[in-house]
Design a protein around this motif. Structure first.
Motif: not given
Length: 721
Positions: A551, A547, A542, A554
């Motif tokens: 992430t 990202t 990552l 998420e």
């Protein structure tokens, strides 16, 4: 070398730690209530005030009698150093916002003026406590152990003569008193320098009688002077402050005039480097020019000896355009940080932390070829409990290996004379392609990084300075080696800097791997840093600013969904700071869903735990001890298929959105399980740990009757050394 390091055998600890069980349930059932507005300021702690609370925890270590005495003194001095930087950067930033009417605020929605008021109240309280601890606790304890800081009224005749000689030989030739008059206006004083304001009576040789003079203490002079044994009979270590010597003999600088008073003071200035990076054509050249101006930024704090007369204090405030709120009257030396210099002059091992030898994984003993070793599996190191030497050895072996074609490395804080840089220089001289991505804007390390850039360039290495507008904070190295007609990537990824000294006092993780997908990802990250092009998709890593943030949100959301579905759900995060609002909101939502969340946050934390209907399932603790907790770890239960990442990034806006960062997964269950056990050890610590309360204060974690003391850092030391 590797062979010289202590060896880790996979055996029980020297002193077995209490059995630690992973707790997944029960969580506090989320109350069915009206949906709270997670944008409400009441749910957020101001980051600057939280920073001061961390510094309070550092100061409290000076009262902890479980620490050796000299280390308690060091904690008190670290408090001073931290506070200096806080004023130079944080307070300066807030004053700048107020001055230019820029009402920037965080999720706490506090106006900069409001934050400054709170800061001044807290800082006055903390500084008064610091000097009380120094004068009433630390100095008396030092005397009990035959370590003396002699005041002027304690000098005997023999000592006084030696000190007079020291003044005449070492101070008088380099000191420049400045009389104040229309042709000699108030001087422009350097940031954090020691100075004296002197009150005089009489006329000088030119008939001037302004009555005031300034004595700047040369920065080349030591602030603490050790008295030789011949003038201090008996056992013990005897020291005097430079300020005491200048104070005693200042009248010699003004012959024929009467000195009515001499009082020390110190000015703190804005030390942040600010320039429009989009208009900079040569970053290195611009930084060289800005480094000089850092010493003369706007005034932000004035420290003055407590006995200084009020008219002189008002005069100084007027000169620096500061208010009384920005004045600190101190009962002792105004520049305590410079006392650190005496730590190495006291040879009293019983008054310091016991020395230790970092451990070494069994696979790495005996001077192994690291390329062969990594082909048989990844290596994870936990510094400082495990040695940083394998990281150095990997680069040394790469420099000497004829099959290695190139080395690429990021450098944030390391030092121009470091062994890491020496290995890169050697590789470049042997014709290997060496690329160093150096972050010139690493605060207070800019000069060092400019020097190491020059050294690498002279050796033939390619040096780049990252990406304009984004600090390169990622810690990664990539070695490309030709093996049997194909290329193999060997990578190092870390949570800490490439600094051997820091690796002895900071806790960090290092991953050494030749996993092809991780190697490919690291290569793509270097390609983005040194070249130009669209975002490159990564398979394993990552990265910020692309990202990582998305992430993490998420993965936190996934835990919330699992909890709502009745599954076990848990999050553990270890970081230096947690202030990013969207991540905090994600954690609040997960808590409301029933996710058990443990946060190990050393410093700033804007999240409020234990708020009914919002964060009942969140616990926040801070570990403050011998080693600076610096590692960043993200652990997600993930319905039994746990995901573990180590990272260079904190849960802060700057790391997620304005820096180049990495988070790397631990792909084997053995390594992931090991890190989880480390985190659980920190979560059960009842010696170094502080718990964050919902009001923003911290309480020291106590032990219940019958509980054995558990010090996570000592536990890890005993495990690995």
């Amino acid at each position: 070398m590797v062979a010289e390091q202590a060896v880790i055998e996979e055996a029980p600890l020297a002193e077995p730690l209490p059995e630690i069980e992973l707790e997944l349930v029960p969580s506090v059932e989320p109350a069915v209530a009206e949906q709270p507005d997670l944008n409400d300021r009441q749910y957020y702690i101001n980051r600057h005030l939280s920073n001061l609370e961390f510094n309070r925890r550092v100061l409290e270590q000076s009262l902890d009698e479980s620490h050796p005495l000299m280390e308690r003194l060091m904690f008190l001095l670290i408090f001073s150093s931290n506070l200096d930087e806080f004023f130079e950067i944080r307070v300066a930033e807030l004053r700048h916002q107020v001055k230019f009417d820029r009402e920037r605020s965080g999720a706490d929605n506090m106006h900069p003026q409001e934050v400054l008021r709170e800061i001044r109240g807290l800082c006055h309280e903390l500084v008064a406590r610091q000097y009380k601890i120094l004068n009433d606790v630390i100095f008396p304890a030092l005397i009990e152990n035959n370590i003396y800081f002699l005041r002027r009224n304690e000098w005997d005749e023999h000592q006084r003569e030696w000190i007079r000689g020291y003044f005449e030989d070492h101070i008088l030739p380099v000191i420049s008193p400045l009389g104040l008059d229309p042709s000699h206006p108030f001087p422009r004083l350097v940031n954090k320098s020691l100075n004296f304001i002197v009150q005089l009576e009489g006329k000088d040789a030119f008939g001037r009688d302004s009555g005031l003079a300034i004595i700047p203490a040369p920065r080349s002079l030591p602030r603490v002077i050790r008295l030789p044994a011949e003038v201090c009979p008996g056992d013990g270590d005897h020291f005097i402050f430079l300020s005491s010597i200048i104070h005693e003999f200042a009248d010699q600088l003004f012959p024929g005039m009467e000195m009515l008073g001499c009082y020390q003071f110190r000015l703190t200035r804005n030390a942040d480097l600010s320039f429009d990076q989009n208009e900079v054509e040569d970053l290195a050249l611009t930084l060289r020019g800005e480094l000089h101006s850092r010493r003369y930024g706007d005034a932000v704090r004035l420290e003055v000896a407590q006995k200084c007369p009020e008219p002189l204090v008002r005069f100084l405030l007027q000169q620096f355009k500061l208010s009384e709120d920005e004045l600190y009257l101190v009962d002792g030396p105004v520049n305590l940080t410079r006392m650190m210099s005496m730590m190495g002059q006291v040879d009293r091992p019983e008054l310091k932390f016991a020395p230790y030898s970092p451990g070494l994984p069994r696979r790495l003993r005996g001077g192994v070829n690291l390329f062969d070793t990594l082909q048989n599996g990844d290596v994870l190191l936990h510094h400082p409990f495990e040695s940083f030497t394998p990281v150095l050895d990997l680069l040394r072996q790469a420099a000497a290996d004829p099959h290695v074609l190139s080395i690429r490395q990021t450098l944030y804080r390391t030092g121009a004379d470091s062994e890491i840089v020496t290995a890169l220089v050697e590789a470049a001289r042997k014709g290997k392609e060496v690329t160093a991505v150096i972050e010139l804007r690493a605060r207070f390390d800019e000069a060092n990084n400019l020097a190491l850039a020059s050294r690498l360039q002279e050796a033939g290495a390619l040096v780049v300075y990252g990406v304009v507008g984004y600090k390169t904070h990622a810690k990664m190295a990539l070695i490309v080696r030709r093996e049997e007609g194909r290329f193999r990537h060997y990578a190092h990824l870390g949570t800490g800097n490439y600094h051997s000294g820091n690796a002895r006092i900071y806790t960090d993780y290092s991953l050494l791997t030749c996993d092809p997908e991780i190697g490919e990802d690291v290569q793509k990250m270097f390609q983005q840093l040194t070249g130009m092009g669209k975002i490159l998709r990564l398979k394993r890593l990552l990265n910020a600013p692309f990202t990582l943030h998305k992430t993490l949100i998420e993965m936190i959301g996934n835990e919330a969904r699992n909890a709502k579905a009745g599954k076990d759900a848990r999050v553990i995060v270890k970081a230096n700071g947690l202030t990013e609002p969207r991540l905090i909101k994600a954690l609040y939502k997960a808590s409301r869903a029933g996710v058990k969340i443990d946060l190990i946050v050393r410093g700033m934390c804007s999240l409020r735990p234990g708020v009914e209907g919002v964060s009942e399932n969140i616990r926040v603790r801070s570990i403050v001890g011998r080693f600076l907790e610096h590692s960043r770890v993200y652990w997600f239960h993930n319905d039994g298929e746990s995901k573990v990442y180590c990272s260079s990034a904190d849960f802060m806006e700057r790391n997620m959105l304005n820096r180049v960062e990495t988070a790397y997964p631990l792909l084997t269950g053995k390594l992931a399980s090991r890190v989880l056990k480390d985190m659980e050890l920190y979560l059960h610590d009842n010696t170094l740990a502080w718990e964050l309360n919902s009001d923003g204060s911290y309480s020291r974690v106590g032990r219940a009757d019958g509980d054995e003391p558990l010090n996570a850092q000592l536990g890890l030391l005993s495990k690995f050394s």
